[in-house]
Design an enzyme around this catalytic site. Structure first.
Site, mmCIF file in Angstrom:
data_model
loop_
_atom_site.group_PDB
_atom_site.id
_atom_site.type_symbol
_atom_site.label_atom_id
_atom_site.label_comp_id
_atom_site.label_asym_id
_atom_site.label_seq_id
_atom_site.Cartn_x
_atom_site.Cartn_y
_atom_site.Cartn_z
ATOM 1 N N LYS A 165 26.744 52.649 48.669
ATOM 2 C CA LYS A 165 25.406 52.253 48.799
ATOM 3 C C LYS A 165 25.568 51.286 50.145
ATOM 4 O O LYS A 165 26.092 50.168 49.919
ATOM 5 C CB LYS A 165 25.134 51.294 47.473
ATOM 6 C CG LYS A 165 23.622 51.131 47.662
ATOM 7 C CD LYS A 165 23.611 49.640 48.085
ATOM 8 C CE LYS A 165 22.140 49.219 48.041
ATOM 9 N NZ LYS A 165 21.730 48.220 49.173
ATOM 10 N N CYS A 196 31.669 36.729 57.476
ATOM 11 C CA CYS A 196 32.067 35.850 56.232
ATOM 12 C C CYS A 196 33.356 34.969 56.439
ATOM 13 O O CYS A 196 33.304 34.002 55.957
ATOM 14 C CB CYS A 196 32.569 36.747 55.136
ATOM 15 S SG CYS A 196 33.622 37.984 55.571
ATOM 16 N N THR A 202 27.757 35.694 47.855
ATOM 17 C CA THR A 202 28.347 35.040 46.485
ATOM 18 C C THR A 202 27.731 35.264 45.560
ATOM 19 O O THR A 202 28.092 35.611 44.111
ATOM 20 C CB THR A 202 28.920 33.491 46.739
ATOM 21 O OG1 THR A 202 30.030 33.698 47.727
ATOM 22 C CG2 THR A 202 29.516 33.092 45.413
ATOM 23 N N GLU A 207 34.539 40.886 47.870
ATOM 24 C CA GLU A 207 34.861 39.916 49.123
ATOM 25 C C GLU A 207 33.231 39.466 49.428
ATOM 26 O O GLU A 207 32.379 39.989 49.925
ATOM 27 C CB GLU A 207 35.256 40.709 50.232
ATOM 28 C CG GLU A 207 36.040 40.091 51.204
ATOM 29 C CD GLU A 207 34.806 39.727 52.369
ATOM 30 O OE1 GLU A 207 34.607 38.448 52.341
ATOM 31 O OE2 GLU A 207 34.202 40.450 53.260
ATOM 32 N N GLU A 246 26.755 28.183 53.242
ATOM 33 C CA GLU A 246 26.841 29.316 54.143
ATOM 34 C C GLU A 246 25.784 29.480 54.999
ATOM 35 O O GLU A 246 24.565 29.612 54.521
ATOM 36 C CB GLU A 246 27.384 30.510 53.676
ATOM 37 C CG GLU A 246 27.970 31.507 54.754
ATOM 38 C CD GLU A 246 28.475 32.864 53.947
ATOM 39 O OE1 GLU A 246 29.286 33.632 54.613
ATOM 40 O OE2 GLU A 246 27.908 33.105 52.965
ATOM 41 N N VAL A 294 25.206 37.389 44.556
ATOM 42 C CA VAL A 294 25.176 38.769 44.004
ATOM 43 C C VAL A 294 26.504 39.236 43.455
ATOM 44 O O VAL A 294 26.573 39.886 42.486
ATOM 45 C CB VAL A 294 24.697 39.686 45.164
ATOM 46 C CG1 VAL A 294 24.959 41.434 44.456
ATOM 47 C CG2 VAL A 294 23.378 39.398 45.626
ATOM 48 N N GLY A 295 27.576 38.917 44.196
ATOM 49 C CA GLY A 295 28.939 39.131 43.663
ATOM 50 C C GLY A 295 29.296 38.589 42.178
ATOM 51 O O GLY A 295 29.794 39.173 41.461
ATOM 52 N N GLY A 304 29.515 41.111 50.146
ATOM 53 C CA GLY A 304 28.390 40.759 50.395
ATOM 54 C C GLY A 304 28.237 39.061 49.901
ATOM 55 O O GLY A 304 29.246 38.322 49.800
#
Length: 480
Positions: A173, A282, A228, A248, A376, A230-231, A226
């Site tokens: 995706k 990142c 943090t 990551e 960030e 969403v992770g 992507g």
């Protein structure tokens, strides 16, 4: 204007709902391409294709997988300008960054080819008489990857090529702002002779996809790069489904500059480490932690360097600062800068934006009370923090929820090693900026920056499972 279809089971197919999305050029705001958007039915078709192909691909000999990866690398070498142009026009990469990314991926494909022959098990002693005991590594089966927009070719290919090398099939995706480069990966492997179903690429909106890739039992692992936020959401779902996942995520990486450093070199490292790809990296060293004895001189030299960085057309080879992928990020960064200034920070240079471009910005006298200290930015803005000594620099560096990468510039090697072992990051680069990657290294972070490692045999270990096998030679003596 080109129209791009989905790549499912070795075929280029339109969306089952006929839905297309505009893919925009961030430098101009113009429509770059029309891209078909996968429906739930299309996602199901991609997963089913990968599942059907997994046994045949998993049983291929290493030479076959190696040959396809090497052919893909050779084909990419003949198409460098084409792939670089997509990175520039679709993702806002500058010319230099785009050329680097394509070259890195060519090298990575060759490195992955070598890993096909490095899936090792081991033999081990047994206390049971006559037992021969061993472990083997086997492919997981179907792996799903979710890739980001900032290095969309490199970070998607890192997932894909190593998964294929380990004998897995894959559903990719690509990031919504950069779907074409993901589809270009499919073009490359199709031309290299990859069997149908082994790789499937499905541009799809998050609202349509939901948690499908994590919840579907046919998918054995999800690998994500992507944000943090969403992770963490994906990790929570993966935990409920006992799904293997590597993450990551974000970073607020420090670059520590000690008083004995070569300041001109430190400034060059700092500037590259934050302004590469407009800070949309990142592991960018967005926090510069500088000892007080050289703080003023360092700031002066950094501003002099930043003033010379060219902002503009990313196709021009000398452009350093191109557009942000999402123009709305300019407002987010501006709010961070204003918050810092309201709490005592000084903007030494920059702090302004124009039509999707944000100036290279230096914010000095930053403290932990300011949003920009640990939030960030994902843009071309760096904060400079004054500390009294190396131990305070370490404490400030570790005062972060993130832990991806770090840089450390000093001529005191003993101090450098001592600090590097205590920095709470997955990677530390002595006498360098925080941005560094190679195809075979263990790339990844700790804390809110991620779980697991990507690259070389580290990916091969993540993307295979260990099986223990014993052979009883003769008859085992049972107690009853």
């Amino acid at each position: 204007m080109r129209e791009y279809k989905l790549f499912i089971d070795g075929k280029w197919v339109p969306s089952s709902t006929g839905t297309l999305a505009d893919d925009l050029n961030p430098a101009t705001g113009a429509v770059y391409a029309k891209v078909h958007q996968a429906s739930k039915q299309d996602v199901e078709a991609a997963i089913a294709a990968a599942y059907r192909a997994k046994d045949a691909w998993g049983s291929t000999v290493p030479a076959q997988r190696e040959g396809i990866l090497l052919k893909a690398a050779a084909l990419l070498d003949t198409r460098v300008p084409e792939f670089a142009d997509v990175l520039i026009d679709e993702g806002g990469s500058t010319f230099g960054k785009a050329m680097f990314e394509v070259g890195f991926v060519s090298n990575m494909l060759r490195s992955a080819a070598g890993e096909c022959r490095r899936v090792f098990g081991e033999t081990m002693p047994s206390d049971v008489p006559g037992v021969f005991s061993m472990s083997v590594r086997r492919p997981l089966g179907v792996i799903a990857g979710i890739s980001p927009f900032n290095f969309p070719l490199l970070l998607a290919m890192k997932k894909v090529c190593l998964a294929l090398a380990a004998g897995n099939t894959f559903v990719l995706k690509p990031a919504s702002p950069t779907p074409v480069i993901g589809l270009k990966i499919a073009e490359l492997f199709e031309a290299a002779g990859l069997p149908p179903g082994v790789l499937n690429v499905i541009p799809v909106k998050g609202s349509t996809l939901g948690d499908t890739l994590v919840e579907d039992p046919r998918i054995r692992m999800v690998t994500f790069t992507g944000s943090t936020e969403v992770g963490k959401q994906l990790a929570a779902v993966a935990g409920r489904h006992q799904k293997k996942i590597t993450l990551e995520m974000g970073g607020k990486s420090p670059l520590i500059v000690l008083k004995d450093a070569d300041l001109d070199y430190a400034v060059d490292a700092a500037a590259f480490g934050i302004f590469l790809h407009q800070g949309q990296v990142c592991m960018a060293n967005s926090r510069l932690i500088v000892e007080k004895d050289v703080y003023a001189a360092f700031c002066d030299k950094l501003v002099a360097k930043v003033k010379k960085l060219k902002v503009g057309d990313p196709h021009q080879p000398d452009t350093v600062i191109g557009p942000l992928v999402d123009a709305k990020q300019c407002g987010f960064i501006q709010a961070q800068v204003q918050d810092a200034v309201s709490k005592g920070a000084r903007v030494l240079w920059g702090g302004k934006s124009e039509v999707g471009y944000y100036q290279a910005t230096v914010v000095a006298d930053v403290t932990p009370s300011m949003r920009i200290f640990d939030e960030e930015s994902f843009g071309p803005v760096v904060c400079v923090i004054k500390v009294n000594d190396a131990e305070e620099a370490l404490a400030v560096a570790n005062r972060s929820s993130f832990g991806l990468s770090a840089g450390l510039i000093t001529n005191d090697l003993q101090k450098a090693f001592s600090l590097s072992l205590r920095l709470e990051t997955g990677m530390v680069h002595i006498n360098d900026c925080s941005i560094l990657d190679e195809p075979h290294v263990p790339f990844g972070g700790v804390k809110d920056s991620g779980v697991g490692r990507e690259g070389g045999h580290y990916s091969m270990e993540e993307m295979t499972e260990v099986k223990w096998i014993t052979v009883q030679m003769g008859k085992r003596q049972f107690p009853f």
